[in-house]
Structures are given as C-alpha cells and as structure tokens.
Design a protein around this motif. Structure first.
Motif, PDB file in Angstrom:
ATOM      1  N   ARG A 188      35.159  42.130  34.107  1.00  0.00           N
ATOM      2  CA  ARG A 188      36.602  42.046  33.907  1.00  0.00           C
ATOM      3  C   ARG A 188      37.319  43.257  34.509  1.00  0.00           C
ATOM      4  O   ARG A 188      37.962  44.028  33.796  1.00  0.00           O
ATOM      5  CB  ARG A 188      36.924  41.918  32.429  1.00  0.00           C
ATOM      6  N   ASP A 191      42.351  41.003  34.808  1.00  0.00           N
ATOM      7  CA  ASP A 191      42.443  39.849  33.934  1.00  0.00           C
ATOM      8  C   ASP A 191      42.489  38.590  34.813  1.00  0.00           C
ATOM      9  O   ASP A 191      43.532  38.187  35.288  1.00  0.00           O
ATOM     10  CB  ASP A 191      43.728  39.991  33.104  1.00  0.00           C
ATOM     11  N   ARG A 259      49.517  43.833  34.551  1.00  0.00           N
ATOM     12  CA  ARG A 259      48.821  43.776  33.261  1.00  0.00           C
ATOM     13  C   ARG A 259      47.770  44.862  33.147  1.00  0.00           C
ATOM     14  O   ARG A 259      47.514  45.391  32.072  1.00  0.00           O
ATOM     15  CB  ARG A 259      48.130  42.415  33.104  1.00  0.00           C
ATOM     16  N   SER A 260      47.153  45.168  34.273  1.00  0.00           N
ATOM     17  CA  SER A 260      46.078  46.158  34.275  1.00  0.00           C
ATOM     18  C   SER A 260      46.614  47.575  34.049  1.00  0.00           C
ATOM     19  O   SER A 260      46.050  48.347  33.278  1.00  0.00           O
ATOM     20  CB  SER A 260      45.333  46.083  35.608  1.00  0.00           C
TER      21      SER A 260
END
Lengths: 319, 214
Positions: A188, A191, A259-260
């Motif tokens: 991962r 995402d 998001r990361s």
C-alpha cells in the motif's frame, strides 16, 4: 464559419519535421522490431482524411502542432525511466514489469454528471482517425523533466461527446488496479486504485491531451497504455496512466497523492518554481540527458495558454 | 573459532576490504561505460540521481553491517568479527562522503546558496548533514595513535556517537521517500533491532553488576 486561431504552441506546416528525419527514425524503430505495428494500425484506420499525415510506426496521426522545439528525450529514456508505482517504486520497475498488464480488451467506465454514461472501449472514446502529435515538456514533481512527442486527441473532444451536465464541475480519473498483473499493488504505497482529477475548465483546455501513443507508436505499457492523460503544465503525477474510469462530479474529487500527503501534493499541482515541495526546491529541474539543472518555468512554460485558468487564485495556497 | 592473526591480517581483512569496495568499483565501471558512450551503462536515464541514491543506499547498508558486528560477536561468542569493525565503520564514512560529494558536485554543482537552503529548509537533508558531521570525528579518531592520544575511555565515549548516527541515517531515508514505502522501514527496523540488542545487554549487565555489589 470556422475560424482557426493558431495558438503559440502550434507550428505551421513548414515547421514539420523533415521527411529524412522521419525516415531515419523509422529505421531506428524498425530495428526495434516494431515496424510491423505500422502496417496493422494503418489497415485498422485506412480512412485518415487529413492532408498532412505522418505515418509513424504503429499509429497514423496528423502533425498537431508542437508545444516546443526543444530537443526530444530519447525514446529509450522516455520508455525506460518511469514512475508507475503499480509496478514498483523503482524507476526501472515499470519497464521491467508493466509487460504483464493486459491492455486488450480494455474498457472505461464513464459515470456521474454526464449525458452519455456507460462502459466504453478505447476506440469509442478516442477517434483514431483524428490523432495528433504534440511535443510537450514533462516536469516530474521530483525535479527532473523530459520532452516527449505524444500522440492522442484533445481531452475536450472526448468530453464534448460524452456531454457533461451543468453540474459537472470536476472530472475524476482512475487507473487500473489489477493485482494479478501489477506487482506493486501488493504494497500500500498509495491508496489504490490511483486517482487523479481536474477542474472541468482544465480538462477542456486545448492543451490537455488524452494520449494513446508516443514517438509515433502505440503507448508502451509503462507509459500508461492504452490511454493516459497528458497535462503538460502540471507535475507529471497529474497525467494519470492506464485510465479505466472517468467520473464527472460536482465537488473537487480526491486524488491519490493528496490522500497520501496533503501537505505535499495539492489538487492543482501546477508546475510552479515559486512554490517548493516541502522537502525539495522546485526552482530548478534536471532535464534528462543534461548535466546542469535548468530553471523551472511557471506552468512549465505554458503560462500563456493556461494562466487565465487561475486568475485571482492564490497559487501558494492552491498549490 | 580459532583463526590465526596472520590469516586475519593477510587474508580476511583484504577480502573484507574488497567486498566493501565492490559497490563503488561497480559504480565507477558504469560511469566509465557511460562516459565512453556505451548506451547500456547501468546508471539509468538520470545518472546523477541514480549515483546519489546508490551511494546513500550503500552507506546505509554498511552502517547496518558495522552495527551488527558487536552483536554478532556476542552471539557467536567470538572476538573474530570485532577485527572488522573499524574497517566497516571507515567504509560507512567513505560511502557517506561520496554520497555527500555526489550531492554537492553532481546534483547541485557547487551551488552553495541552493545547498545551504536545502540544509536549513529540508529536514531530511538537515538530518543527513548532522549524521555526516557526527561521522567525521569518528573517522578522524580511528587510528591507533588517536585512540592512544584520547585514551580508551574517552575514545569509547566518543564512538558511542554511532548509536545516534544509525537512527539519524534511518530517519534521513524514511523522510526522503514518497508515499508509503516498505524499504526504508525495514532498514530502520534493522537499525532499531541492533540498538535494542545493546540496550538489553547493557541492562542485563547492570543487574548482574548490582547483584554482585549487593
């Protein structure tokens, strides 16, 4: 009446690459064993109507105006040095492992605020009889850059046919996430599936390209086959690869890098020498093949075409 | 394990030296190929970034090797690994110095303003520079003469700096990567493990010493 306004990045016919150069390039590509593709593609699309056609190895396309006359990055570097984390985080991983990805058949889901939703084949979205070549600078957020001759169609041609509703303010794109063929998905790192997005006016800008090829031939898998975005005034990661979904939405969609690390990667991510990445300077870049770094240009040198999209916006806040 | 001092000096140490030099030699070879126009050099399309990462990677690997020597000798119950500790440490310094040089010369080409900006603004570079600054006195005091001059006690105290350098290097790498990557975490875990081993052993020895004095 159709009035054609020539843009600064469009060149006239006399600026086209001399035939000798094309032939020379074709010899090189032949040497790579790819020449057969030219015949196949030509037989698939025999109805190319435009006068100024250049037949490359694999795709038939018109000279769609160059974005730059800078020296192109060699084919082997464009296709051998990539970021495509679905195949691993190393720069050589994509070229090594992307061959495992099946690109035929390929279907693209079109959803959301749009008149013609559905599942489309690449050929249904991209009109292969209207392919053009655009030579664009590509500026990676990691401060290196390339010059790449892309083959594709303006994204606006695709969007216009899909018919977004008045509520479609943004477009979200999604990359294939197929663990059996993409070894990088087992971790991962991001995402998955990878997502990207544009404001609708950015998507409709004439510079925004949906690419299906480069250097005259079909996109190699590591470069985002069969269909990828090219948004030359934004950092490379905005130019999402191997697209399987296009969503028209009302609110600003999320993106994988946002998001990361929201502090490091903004939704806009326009190339901007005055806004540093928190961990490194964006003032300069290394052009692949050069020793000394060169200055990074505002909007990657495409300010004339796109600066108006951001009039009145604080680009330090909306990075 | 009984190995004669002669074998250590004449065979094992040169072999260890060669082994630790190998990555640098391979890199030099690839540069030679690249500079003579061989397109199949292994430096990728971005030789400068590749070189910098490569040297950093190997500095990190050698620091793990260096930190593993004492635990290894405890586990084996043998002094043999200790003979290689100084050399391993000096190779850490050498690769770190090459890593830093490649940043200054190849990446920034002596643009001191830019370099200073990086040191003060970019946390991962700050951390890397601090780690290198701490390696420097260790390399300088690595000779027998310096050990004598400092005295064993002070020398040992100074060289405990390596317990700070290890974590700094791990952070330097962790802070540099994009996304959620596994590799820097594995190296950090390795370094942590080697330091925890020492901590446990130190605690054990302290309890034992207390039991004796009581």
């Amino acid at each position: 009446m159709l009035i054609k306004n020539r843009k600064s990045w469009e060149l006239s016919g006399r600026d086209a690459t001399p035939q000798a150069l094309y032939q020379d390039r074709r010899t090189i590509l032949k040497g790579m064993g790819l020449a057969g593709l030219a015949g196949i593609a030509a037989s698939l699309h025999p109805l190319a109507r435009r006068a100024a056609l250049a037949v490359g190895s694999g795709l038939t396309y018109a000279d769609g105006g160059h974005g730059t006359d800078e020296e192109k990055t060699p084919y082997r570097d464009v296709t051998g040095y990539n970021n495509y984390y679905e195949f691993g985080t190393g720069k050589l991983d994509p070229a090594r492992y992307a061959g495992a990805m099946t690109t035929e058949p390929w279907s693209v889901k079109v959803e959301g605020e749009v008149e013609n939703p559905g599942t489309y084949a690449v050929e249904d979205l991209v009109d292969f009889s209207k392919l053009i070549e655009r030579v664009y600078r590509l500026r990676c957020v990691e401060a290196w850059s390339m010059v790449i001759p892309w083959i594709g169609v303006p994204l606006k041609d695709i969007i216009t046919r899909l018919g977004p509703t008045s509520r479609a303010k943004f477009v979200q794109f999604e990359t294939l996430a197929r663990p059996s063929e993409m070894r990088g998905l087992s971790r991962r790192v991001l995402d998955w599936p990878y997502k990207e997005g544009l404001r609708i006016d950015e998507a409709m800008n004439p510079l925004t390209l949906m690419a299906v090829g480069l250097y005259g031939e079909v996109l190699p898998n590591q470069n985002g086959a069969p269909m990828r975005l090219v948004v030359p005034w934004k950092y490379g990661f905005k130019s999402i690869k191997s697209i399987v979904a296009i969503r028209f939405v009302e609110k600003q969609p999320t993106t994988a890098w946002l998001r990361s690390a929201p502090r490091e990667y903004g939704f806009y991510s326009n190339v901007n020498p005055d806004v540093d990445h928190p961990r490194w300077s964006q003032r300069r870049e290394r052009r692949i093949g050069e020793f000394l770094k060169r200055k990074t240009l505002m909007f990657n040198g495409y300010a004339e075409e796109v600066a108006h999209l951001y009039a009145g916006m604080d680009l330090k806040k909306n990075f | 394990m009984s190995v004669s001092p002669k074998t250590i000096k004449r065979v094992l140490k040169p072999a260890f030296f060669m082994l630790l030099s190998l990555p640098a030699l391979l890199l030099a070879l690839q540069w030679a190929r690249a500079l003579t126009g061989d397109p199949d050099h292994g430096l990728t399309a971005n030789p400068i970034e590749f070189t910098n990462r490569y040297l950093g990677d190997w500095a990190l690997r050698w620091i793990v090797v260096t930190l593993a020597i004492t635990p290894l000798s405890v586990i084996l119950g043998s002094n043999l690994p200790i003979h290689f500790r100084r050399m391993a440490g000096l190779f850490v310094f050498t690769y770190a110095a090459l890593h830093l040089s490649s940043y200054i010369v190849l990446d920034q080409f002596f643009d001191w303003r830019e370099i200073w900006g990086d040191i003060v603004k970019r946390n991962f570079i700050t951390v890397g520079m601090v780690a290198f600054a701490m390696l420097l006195p260790l390399a300088v005091t690595s000779t027998n003469r310096m050990i004598r001059r400092l005295g064993a006690r002070r020398w040992r105290l100074l060289h405990r700096l390596v317990y700070a350098i290890g974590p700094l290097v791990a952070f330097h790498y962790l802070m540099m990567v994009k996304g959620n990557q596994l590799e820097p975490k594995l190296w950090a875990a390795g370094i942590a493990l080697l330091l925890v081993f020492r901590l446990l052993r130190w605690m054990q020895m302290r309890t034992r010493a207390r039991a004796q004095t009581a």
